[in-house]
Design a protein around this motif. Sequence first.
Motif, short mmCIF file in Angstrom:
data_model
loop_
_atom_site.label_atom_id
_atom_site.label_comp_id
_atom_site.label_asym_id
_atom_site.label_seq_id
_atom_site.Cartn_x
_atom_site.Cartn_y
_atom_site.Cartn_z
N ALA A 158 35.49 40.93 47.65
CA ALA A 158 36.71 41.71 47.43
C ALA A 158 37.76 41.42 48.50
CB ALA A 158 36.38 43.19 47.40
N GLN B 270 38.68 38.71 49.70
CA GLN B 270 39.44 37.49 49.43
C GLN B 270 40.67 37.75 48.57
OE1 GLN B 270 39.02 34.37 50.84
NE2 GLN B 270 37.76 35.70 52.11
N VAL B 271 40.69 38.86 47.85
CA VAL B 271 41.82 39.16 46.96
C VAL B 271 43.12 39.26 47.75
CG1 VAL B 271 42.73 40.85 45.31
CG2 VAL B 271 40.32 40.19 45.23
N LYS B 272 43.04 39.67 49.01
CA LYS B 272 44.26 39.77 49.82
C LYS B 272 44.96 38.42 49.93
CE LYS B 272 42.22 39.09 54.37
NZ LYS B 272 40.80 39.14 54.32
N ILE C 294 45.31 36.35 47.66
CA ILE C 294 46.03 36.14 46.40
C ILE C 294 47.27 37.02 46.33
CG2 ILE C 294 45.85 36.29 43.87
CD1 ILE C 294 42.79 35.71 44.27
N LEU D 196 42.14 34.86 40.10
CA LEU D 196 41.92 36.27 40.45
C LEU D 196 40.79 36.87 39.62
CD1 LEU D 196 42.69 38.84 42.00
CD2 LEU D 196 44.41 39.27 40.21
N TYR E 214 37.24 36.93 40.99
CA TYR E 214 36.93 37.74 42.17
C TYR E 214 36.72 39.20 41.77
CZ TYR E 214 38.17 33.85 45.15
OH TYR E 214 38.18 32.63 45.77
N ASP F 3 37.22 43.29 42.24
CA ASP F 3 38.41 44.06 42.60
C ASP F 3 38.57 44.11 44.12
OD1 ASP F 3 38.86 44.55 39.94
OD2 ASP F 3 38.15 46.62 39.98
N GLY F 4 39.82 44.03 44.56
CA GLY F 4 40.12 44.09 45.99
C GLY F 4 39.84 45.47 46.57
N HIS G 41 49.30 46.89 46.61
CA HIS G 41 48.21 45.95 46.32
C HIS G 41 47.57 46.29 44.98
CE1 HIS G 41 44.49 43.60 47.61
NE2 HIS G 41 44.15 44.18 46.47
N GLU H 20 47.64 43.86 41.82
CA GLU H 20 46.36 43.35 41.32
C GLU H 20 46.13 43.76 39.87
OE1 GLU H 20 41.60 43.33 42.35
OE2 GLU H 20 42.97 44.29 43.77
N ARG I 72 45.70 41.22 36.72
CA ARG I 72 44.44 41.21 35.96
C ARG I 72 44.67 41.53 34.49
NH1 ARG I 72 39.88 40.60 38.99
NH2 ARG I 72 40.01 41.07 41.20
#
Length: 186
Positions: free
Chosen positions: A110, A112-114, A116, A156, A159, A161-162, A173, A177, A181
């Motif tokens: 999660a 890693q979403v930052k 993106i 995205l 991955y 969810d952030g 964010h 996101e 999605r």
Amino acid sequence: MGHEEIPLSLDELRQLSLWTADCAEQALALFEAAAPGDRRARDAIEATREFGAGGKRTKAIRTAAWAALKAAGELDAGGLHGRERKAAGAAARAAVGAAGSAYLHPFAAATQVKHIVAAAQYAAYAQELATGDPAAADAVIRWAVERVPPTVREVLARYPDGAPGRSRLGELHRQLEAELRRPSTS
């Protein structure tokens, strides 16, 4: 604890980097107005764009990101007042976020979403801080979502969810996101 490795190609990283550079550029003028002659945020965006256009992923991108982060910290520490200072710092962090996109790791984490969403998230926050109007942030998010390459949406989706936190940045964010999605209507 290890994370499952996900497929992530160099071409996908390049497309992500070009989009995040465009997103960060949406707030660059706020930084440059507050720090005339300071190229650190612009240099981070340009290094990201150079990678996205086919350049090598070198230490220069990380160095530019650290310099833009230092610029943001200097704005936080003094000199300017109120909205202008805070907006400029967020704009510099958008440039850091763009540079960080080149280093998205192929691990299903999660965190890693930052890599993106950070450039668009901070650019939106910068515009909101500059104007005092949440609609300014919404406009940047709309702009980013309208221009996101399908590849970025596909990346995205790989991955989890952030984990954005509970601040206003966290809200931005989550909004970004969720939009990325959502299946594209084009």
